[in-house]
Design a protein around this motif. Structure first.
Motif, PDB file in Angstrom:
ATOM      1  N   LEU A 118     -11.858   1.463   0.892  1.00 13.53           N
ATOM      2  CA  LEU A 118     -10.659   0.972   1.583  1.00 13.53           C
ATOM      3  C   LEU A 118     -10.629  -0.557   1.614  1.00 13.53           C
ATOM      4  CD1 LEU A 118     -10.710   3.494   4.547  1.00 13.53           C
ATOM      5  CD2 LEU A 118      -9.423   3.643   2.413  1.00 13.53           C
ATOM      6  N   ALA A 119      -9.443  -1.057   1.902  1.00 12.30           N
ATOM      7  CA  ALA A 119      -9.234  -2.509   1.825  1.00 12.30           C
ATOM      8  C   ALA A 119      -9.261  -3.158   3.202  1.00 12.30           C
ATOM      9  CB  ALA A 119      -7.884  -2.771   1.178  1.00 12.30           C
TER      10      ALA A 119
ATOM     11  N   GLU B 195      -3.170  -7.043  -7.894  1.00 10.50           N
ATOM     12  CA  GLU B 195      -2.458  -5.815  -8.288  1.00 10.50           C
ATOM     13  C   GLU B 195      -1.302  -5.566  -7.336  1.00 10.50           C
ATOM     14  OE1 GLU B 195      -5.302  -2.650  -8.061  1.00 10.50           O
ATOM     15  OE2 GLU B 195      -6.055  -2.982 -10.081  1.00 10.50           O
ATOM     16  N   HIS B 196      -0.303  -4.883  -7.813  1.00 12.00           N
ATOM     17  CA  HIS B 196       0.717  -4.387  -6.891  1.00 12.00           C
ATOM     18  C   HIS B 196       0.062  -3.424  -5.913  1.00 12.00           C
ATOM     19  CE1 HIS B 196       4.598  -5.014  -9.500  1.00 12.00           C
ATOM     20  NE2 HIS B 196       4.008  -6.148  -9.180  1.00 12.00           N
ATOM     21  N   LYS B 197       0.515  -3.477  -4.665  1.00 16.97           N
ATOM     22  CA  LYS B 197       0.100  -2.456  -3.698  1.00 16.97           C
ATOM     23  C   LYS B 197       1.250  -1.467  -3.565  1.00 16.97           C
ATOM     24  CE  LYS B 197      -1.897  -1.718   0.901  1.00 16.97           C
ATOM     25  NZ  LYS B 197      -1.395  -0.380   1.128  1.00 16.97           N
ATOM     26  N   TYR B 198       0.960  -0.221  -3.901  1.00 18.82           N
ATOM     27  CA  TYR B 198       1.997   0.816  -3.898  1.00 18.82           C
ATOM     28  C   TYR B 198       1.965   1.592  -2.592  1.00 18.82           C
ATOM     29  CZ  TYR B 198       1.760  -0.311  -8.813  1.00 18.82           C
ATOM     30  OH  TYR B 198       1.761  -0.981  -9.996  1.00 18.82           O
TER      31      TYR B 198
ATOM     32  N   ARG C 113      -2.842   8.111  -1.952  1.00 21.19           N
ATOM     33  CA  ARG C 113      -4.065   7.836  -2.694  1.00 21.19           C
ATOM     34  C   ARG C 113      -4.529   9.138  -3.324  1.00 21.19           C
ATOM     35  NH1 ARG C 113      -8.022   3.811  -1.532  1.00 21.19           N
ATOM     36  NH2 ARG C 113      -9.590   3.839  -3.181  1.00 21.19           N
TER      37      ARG C 113
ATOM     38  N   ARG D  96      -6.888  11.514  -0.185  1.00 14.89           N
ATOM     39  CA  ARG D  96      -7.845  10.676   0.517  1.00 14.89           C
ATOM     40  C   ARG D  96      -8.584  11.468   1.594  1.00 14.89           C
ATOM     41  NH1 ARG D  96      -5.749   5.318   3.579  1.00 14.89           N
ATOM     42  NH2 ARG D  96      -7.312   5.344   5.212  1.00 14.89           N
TER      43      ARG D  96
ATOM     44  N   GLU E 274      -2.931   5.632  -7.073  1.00 21.93           N
ATOM     45  CA  GLU E 274      -1.915   5.924  -6.062  1.00 21.93           C
ATOM     46  C   GLU E 274      -0.776   6.683  -6.747  1.00 21.93           C
ATOM     47  OE1 GLU E 274      -2.456   4.883  -2.906  1.00 21.93           O
ATOM     48  OE2 GLU E 274      -0.502   4.640  -1.918  1.00 21.93           O
TER      49      GLU E 274
ATOM     50  N   PHE F 174      -6.096   2.559 -10.625  1.00 25.71           N
ATOM     51  CA  PHE F 174      -6.734   1.263 -10.394  1.00 25.71           C
ATOM     52  C   PHE F 174      -8.259   1.324 -10.383  1.00 25.71           C
ATOM     53  CE2 PHE F 174      -4.704   2.634  -6.330  1.00 25.71           C
ATOM     54  CZ  PHE F 174      -5.844   3.026  -5.649  1.00 25.71           C
TER      55      PHE F 174
ATOM     56  N   MET G 213      -2.481  -6.375  -3.671  1.00 26.19           N
ATOM     57  CA  MET G 213      -3.915  -6.189  -3.470  1.00 26.19           C
ATOM     58  C   MET G 213      -4.641  -7.320  -4.184  1.00 26.19           C
ATOM     59  SD  MET G 213      -4.092  -3.184  -1.886  1.00 26.19           S
ATOM     60  CE  MET G 213      -5.855  -2.952  -1.905  1.00 26.19           C
TER      61      MET G 213
ATOM     62  N   LYS H  35      -8.563  -8.218  -5.519  1.00 26.96           N
ATOM     63  CA  LYS H  35      -9.856  -7.545  -5.709  1.00 26.96           C
ATOM     64  C   LYS H  35     -10.852  -8.463  -6.403  1.00 26.96           C
ATOM     65  CE  LYS H  35      -7.597  -3.072  -5.933  1.00 26.96           C
ATOM     66  NZ  LYS H  35      -7.421  -1.821  -6.653  1.00 26.96           N
TER      67      LYS H  35
ATOM     68  N   ARG I 110     -14.722   0.114   4.132  1.00 25.33           N
ATOM     69  CA  ARG I 110     -13.628  -0.849   4.127  1.00 25.33           C
ATOM     70  C   ARG I 110     -14.267  -2.179   3.750  1.00 25.33           C
ATOM     71  NH1 ARG I 110      -8.506  -0.494   5.811  1.00 25.33           N
ATOM     72  NH2 ARG I 110      -8.787   1.527   6.816  1.00 25.33           N
TER      73      ARG I 110
ATOM     74  N   LYS J  94      -5.734  -6.517   1.190  1.00 23.53           N
ATOM     75  CA  LYS J  94      -4.312  -6.182   1.032  1.00 23.53           C
ATOM     76  C   LYS J  94      -3.463  -7.194   1.786  1.00 23.53           C
ATOM     77  CE  LYS J  94      -4.791  -2.979   4.876  1.00 23.53           C
ATOM     78  NZ  LYS J  94      -4.641  -1.631   5.410  1.00 23.53           N
TER      79      LYS J  94
ATOM     80  N   LYS K 274       0.465  -7.499   3.218  1.00 23.77           N
ATOM     81  CA  LYS K 274       1.740  -6.814   3.419  1.00 23.77           C
ATOM     82  C   LYS K 274       2.596  -7.699   4.315  1.00 23.77           C
ATOM     83  CE  LYS K 274       0.082  -2.859   5.062  1.00 23.77           C
ATOM     84  NZ  LYS K 274       0.045  -1.463   5.506  1.00 23.77           N
TER      85      LYS K 274
ATOM     86  N   ARG L  85       1.589  10.640   9.631  1.00 27.74           N
ATOM     87  CA  ARG L  85       0.667  10.373   8.515  1.00 27.74           C
ATOM     88  C   ARG L  85      -0.126  11.629   8.177  1.00 27.74           C
ATOM     89  NH1 ARG L  85      -0.584   4.897   6.782  1.00 27.74           N
ATOM     90  NH2 ARG L  85      -1.886   6.093   5.370  1.00 27.74           N
TER      91      ARG L  85
HETATM   92  P1  ATP Z   1      -2.072   1.169   4.518  1.00 30.04           P
HETATM   93  O1  ATP Z   1      -1.284   1.715   5.653  1.00 30.04           O
HETATM   94  O2  ATP Z   1      -1.945  -0.293   4.308  1.00 30.04           O
HETATM   95  O3  ATP Z   1      -1.976   1.964   3.253  1.00 30.04           O
HETATM   96  P2  ATP Z   1      -4.498   2.391   4.937  1.00 30.04           P
HETATM   97  O4  ATP Z   1      -5.333   2.341   6.155  1.00 30.04           O
HETATM   98  O5  ATP Z   1      -3.802   3.650   4.598  1.00 30.04           O
HETATM   99  O6  ATP Z   1      -3.510   1.223   5.035  1.00 30.04           O
HETATM  100  P3  ATP Z   1      -5.950   0.585   3.339  1.00 30.04           P
HETATM  101  O7  ATP Z   1      -7.304   0.753   2.803  1.00 30.04           O
HETATM  102  O8  ATP Z   1      -5.807  -0.334   4.457  1.00 30.04           O
HETATM  103  O9  ATP Z   1      -5.366   2.004   3.682  1.00 30.04           O
HETATM  104  O10 ATP Z   1      -5.003   0.134   2.152  1.00 30.04           O
HETATM  105  C1  ATP Z   1      -5.356   0.540   0.899  1.00 30.04           C
HETATM  106  C2  ATP Z   1      -4.533   1.728   0.494  1.00 30.04           C
HETATM  107  O11 ATP Z   1      -3.477   1.238  -0.285  1.00 30.04           O
HETATM  108  C3  ATP Z   1      -5.337   2.602  -0.416  1.00 30.04           C
HETATM  109  O12 ATP Z   1      -5.935   3.649   0.293  1.00 30.04           O
HETATM  110  C4  ATP Z   1      -4.339   3.112  -1.413  1.00 30.04           C
HETATM  111  O13 ATP Z   1      -3.837   4.368  -0.990  1.00 30.04           O
HETATM  112  C5  ATP Z   1      -3.212   2.136  -1.359  1.00 30.04           C
HETATM  113  N1  ATP Z   1      -3.020   1.337  -2.578  1.00 30.04           N
HETATM  114  C6  ATP Z   1      -1.815   1.070  -3.139  1.00 30.04           C
HETATM  115  N2  ATP Z   1      -1.938   0.305  -4.210  1.00 30.04           N
HETATM  116  C7  ATP Z   1      -3.246   0.069  -4.393  1.00 30.04           C
HETATM  117  C8  ATP Z   1      -3.995  -0.664  -5.362  1.00 30.04           C
HETATM  118  N3  ATP Z   1      -3.411  -1.326  -6.366  1.00 30.04           N
HETATM  119  N4  ATP Z   1      -5.342  -0.680  -5.199  1.00 30.04           N
HETATM  120  C9  ATP Z   1      -5.949  -0.028  -4.191  1.00 30.04           C
HETATM  121  N5  ATP Z   1      -5.286   0.677  -3.267  1.00 30.04           N
HETATM  122  C10 ATP Z   1      -3.946   0.731  -3.347  1.00 30.04           C
END
Ligand code: ATP
Length: 612
Positions: A274-275, A298-301, A305, A320, A350, A391, A461, A463, A474, A480, A482, A591
C-alpha cells in the motif's frame, strides 16, 4: 486435545485486556503443541492423519481466531443465525422461541446456546467426547455440503457438536460456527504469539533478558514479549502466504530459515503493498526516493486493486481482500489469456470500469457492482467493461520477484505483456531519469498529474524504482497524491434509526476506526448525512442482518460494513473512547473492496489530527 482445554484458553483471553497477556496465553498454547504430527488423539480422529489437519498446531491456530478458512479459499461455512438456532434447539430440546428470547437478552447466540445446554432436558445416548479436532473437522466439512438437504445436514452437524458440549463449550462452538469469536484476537496477536512460541527461544533473545530458554518455551507466567526481529520474520511469512497454520508449522519445524523460504505461490494471493499519502507533489518527490532519477510516476486509477495469477490457461483474479473474483471478470480473464505471454506469473494492477460509448472511466461505485455480481455477469461486463492497468509483476515462470527492485519487476512485466488499449495495458507512467533539474522533474510530475485528472483518474502515484516489494505494508517507497483531504474508511459498529421522513432507515451511524491490537473498532464519530435515499436503503438492508444487540432504536451490529467518509476536520473529544471526533462527517460510498481490518486505524486518525 479436549475442546474443554481450548475453552479454558478462550476464557482467559476474554478475561484480559492486555495484548501482551493475550500473546503469552496463545504462545503457551502453541508451544505445548511443539511436536509435529502429535499423536494425542482426543476423539478417535487422529487416524485421519493426512495433510495439515492431522497437525494439532494448525487446528489450534485456526480455531483461536475462529476463521476456519483463509480469505482466498473459496469455501464458506454457510451457517446463519437461524440455522444455528435450529441446531441448538434440536440438540437441547429447548424451544427456538426460548433460545431466541435469551439471544435477544444477551445479544449473543453463543451465550444463548450455553444457557440452552444448561437447561437441556435431553440426555444424549451415544455421546462422544468433544475434541478440538472434531470441532475443526465438523465445521470445515459444513462448507462441502451442497444441494438438496444440505441445510438439514448442516443443522445436524452443528447439533451433534452442541449435544456433546457442556454449556461453556457450546458457547464457543456456536460463536465459531457463526464467525464471531469475541475474544479480541487480531492477526497481530497470533503473529506475536507464533514468534514468541517458536522463534525467540532459539535465539539470543534480545528482549528476553537473561532468562535461559529452550525451544519450545513456557511463557505463561513470565513477562516475555517477542523480539522485533522474530515478529518481522513471522509477519513477512504471513503477508506472503496469508496462511497462519502454515506459518506456525514452519516456524516450529524450520525456524527463521524456513519462514524466510516461504514464498509466493500460484493461486495463493499475497497481501497488497500500500501507498503512503504525500502532502502534494513536491512532498512526494522529496520523500519517495533519495534521488529523483529513481522516481517513477504513474497515473493513480480509481478502480479495484486486483492480483492476477496465471498458470498456462488457468487464470485467477483476487481482490485486495484476497477474495477470488475470477467468475466476476470473464473479460479480464480473456484479456489475460490473450495478452500475457508468460507461462506462469503473478501480476498486480487496478481494474477500472469504463463507459463503452465515451471510453471514459466510470466512478468506482458504479464499477463495484461488478465485484459483487453473481448473475448476468456477461451482460454487466458488456455494460461496464473493465480495463486493467498493470503496475507490478511479483513472480514469473516460477521465480519470485518480491526481492527484486521495482525497475526489474517492471522490465519483466514489459517482457510478458503484449498490451492492448482498453483491455490490458501498463499503467500510464513516466520516469524522471531524464530530468535535468528538480524544476524539470516537478514540471513533469505536474503535467502527468493534470493528464490523469483530465482523463478522469484519481491522481498520481510516485514510486521508488530501487525498492523491493513489501506485501501488506504501507510504504514510503510508493506515495499517492490526490486532490482532496484524505477521506477515512471506517466501520459501522452501531447504528440508530433516523427521525421523521427517514425513520425506517438506519441513518445515524457510529463510525469505528480499527484497533489492530485489540481487533476491535473504536468510535471516532457519528455520521448522519451525505446519502441518497437509495444508499440509505442499502445501508439499512446491509446492517439489519448484522444486529447483535438492541436498545430501543439503537442497534449494535457486527462490525462488517466499511464506509468511506469525508469530514471537515478531526477534533479531540472526550465523547468517544478514541479521544477523537470527526467534525461534519459526510458519507461518500460503501467500500466493499475493503475488509473491516483494512479500515483506517485509530493511529491513522491520530496522525491526520496531528497533520491538520
Ligand atoms: P485510496 O482510497 O487512496 O485508494 P486505499 O487505502 O484504498 O486508498 P492506498 O494504498 O492508500 O489504498 O492507495 C493505493 C491504492 O491505489 C492501491 O491499493 C490501488 O488499488 C490503487 N492504485 C491505483 N493506481 C495505482 C498505481 N498506478 N499504482 C499502485 N496503486 C494504484
Amino acid at each position: 486435545m479436549e475442546y474443554a482445554a481450548l475453552v479454558d484458553v478462550y476464557r482467559r483471553l476474554e478475561a484480559t485486556a492486555s495484548n501482551n497477556e493475550k500473546t503469552r496465553i496463545l504462545a503457551d498454547l502453541f508451544a505445548e503443541r511443539a511436536e509435529p504430527r502429535s499423536s494425542d488423539a482426543d476423539d478417535g480422529s487422529a487416524d485421519i492423519s493426512t495433510g495439515s489437519d492431522a497437525d494439532l498446531l494448525s487446528v489450534l491456530v485456526t480455531l483461536v481466531r475462529g476463521k476456519l478458512f483463509a480469505a482466498w479459499e473459496p469455501d464458506e461455512l454457510g451457517v446463519s443465525s437461524s440455522l444455528t438456532l435450529r441446531a441448538v434447539s434440536k440438540a437441547t430440546g429447548v424451544s427456538e422461541g426460548e433460545i431466541e428470547e435469551r439471544w435477544e437478552a444477551t445479544g449473543d447466540l453463543g451465550d444463548a446456546a450455553a444457557w440452552a445446554v444448561e437447561n437441556s432436558q435431553q440426555r444424549t445416548l451415544f455421546s462422544e467426547p468433544l475434541g478440538v479436532r472434531r470441532v475443526h473437522r465438523t465445521l470445515r466439512e459444513l462448507a462441502e455440503y451442497e444441494g438438496a438437504g444440505s441445510q438439514d445436514r448442516r443443522i445436524d452437524a452443528v447439533a451433534s457438536l452442541v449435544s456433546d458440549a457442556d454449556p461453556e463449550a457450546a458457547r464457543y462452538v456456536v460463536r465459531t460456527a457463526l464467525g464471531h469469536m469475541r475474544v479480541g484476537i487480531g492477526e497481530g496477536t497470533v503473529r506475536d504469539a507464533i514468534a514468541l512460541a517458536f522463534l525467540d527461544g532459539a535465539t539470543d533473545g534480545d528482549t528476553l533478558g537473561t532468562e535461559e530458554v529452550t525451544e519450545p518455551r513456557s511463557v505463561g507466567q513470565s513477562d516475555a514479549t517477542a523480539s522485533d526481529e522474530a515478529v518481522a520474520a513471522v509477519e513477512r511469512a504471513h503477508q506472503v502466504t496469508n496462511d497462519f497454520p502454515l506459518v506456525a508449522r514452519t516456524a516450529r519445524d524450520e525456524g527463521r530459515e524456513g519462514l524466510a523460504a516461504l514464498g509466493i505461490e500460484l493461486f495463493r494471493p499475497v497481501k497488497s503493498m500500500l501507498a503512503e499519502k504525500a502532502e502534494g507533489i513536491e512532498d512526494g518527490l522529496d520523500s519517495v526516493a533519495p534521488d529523483l532519477s529513481s522516481v517513477l510516476l504513474e497515473h493513480k486509477y480509481d478502480g479495484a486493486r486486483i492480483q492476477i495469477h496465471v498458470d498456462g490457461d488457468e487464470v485467477r483474479v483476487f481482490t485486495r481482500r484476497l477474495e477470488d473474483v475470477t467468475a466476476q471478470f470473464p473479460d479480464v480473464v480473456a484479456a489475460v489469456r490473450e495478452h500475457v505471454t508468460a507461462d506462469s506469473c503473478v501480476l498486480d494492477g487496478e481494474a477500472v470500469g469504463y463507459d463503452p460509448d465515451t471510453e471514459r472511466p466510470v466512478v468506482f461505485q458504479e464499477f463495484s457492482r461488478r465485484i459483487k455480481r453473481e448473475y448476468d455477469i456477461a451482460e454487466l461486463a458488456e455494460e461496464i467493461p473493465a480495463v486493467v492497468y498493470l503496475f507490478d509483476c511479483l513472480a514469473v515462470d516460477g521465480e519470485s520477484l518480491l526481492d527484486a527492485p521495482l525497475r526489474d519487476r517492471l522490465a519483466r512485466l514489459d517482457d510478458l505483456l503484449d498490451p492492448e488499449p482498453l483491455a490490458l495495458e501498463r499503467a500510464t507512467h513516466r520516469s524522471l531519469a531524464d530530468c535535468e533539474s528538480r524544476d524539470d522533474a516537478l514540471a513533469a510530475a505536474e503535467s502527468l498529474y493534470a493528464d490523469a485528472l483530465d482523463a478522469g483518474h484519481e491522481g498520481l502515484m510516485l514510486k521508488n524504482l530501487d525498492a523491493v516489494s513489501q506485501p501488506g505494508r504501507r510504504v514510503g517507497a510508493m506515495m499517492k497524491v490526490k486532490p482532496t483531504m484524505e477521506p477515512l474508511d471506517l466501520v459501522v459498529p452501531r447504528a440508530q434509526y433516523s427521525e421523521g421522513r427517514r425513520s425506517e432507515w438506519l441513518g445515524r451511524l457510529f463510525l469505528g476506526a480499527y484497533d489492530p491490537d485489540a481487533d476491535a473498532f473504536v468510535v471516532v464519530g457519528r455520521l448522519a448525512t451525505g446519502y441518497t435515499d437509495e444508499e440509505l436503503q442499502e445501508i439499512t438492508d446491509r446492517l439489519e442482518p448484522l444486529v447483535t444487540d438492541r436498545d430501543g432504536r439503537i442497534l449494535d451490529v457486527d462490525p462488517e460494513l466499511v464506509l468511506e467518509v469525508e469530514y471537515e476536520e478531526i477534533q479531540q473529544s472526550p465523547e468517544y473512547e478514541s479521544g477523537y471526533a470527526l467534525r461534519f462527517p459526510r458519507f461518500v460510498r460503501i467500500r466493499d473492496d475493503l475488509a473491516p481490518e483494512d479500515a483506517d486505524t485509530v493511529e491513522r486518525v491520530g496522525e491526520l489530527f496531528d497533520q491538520q
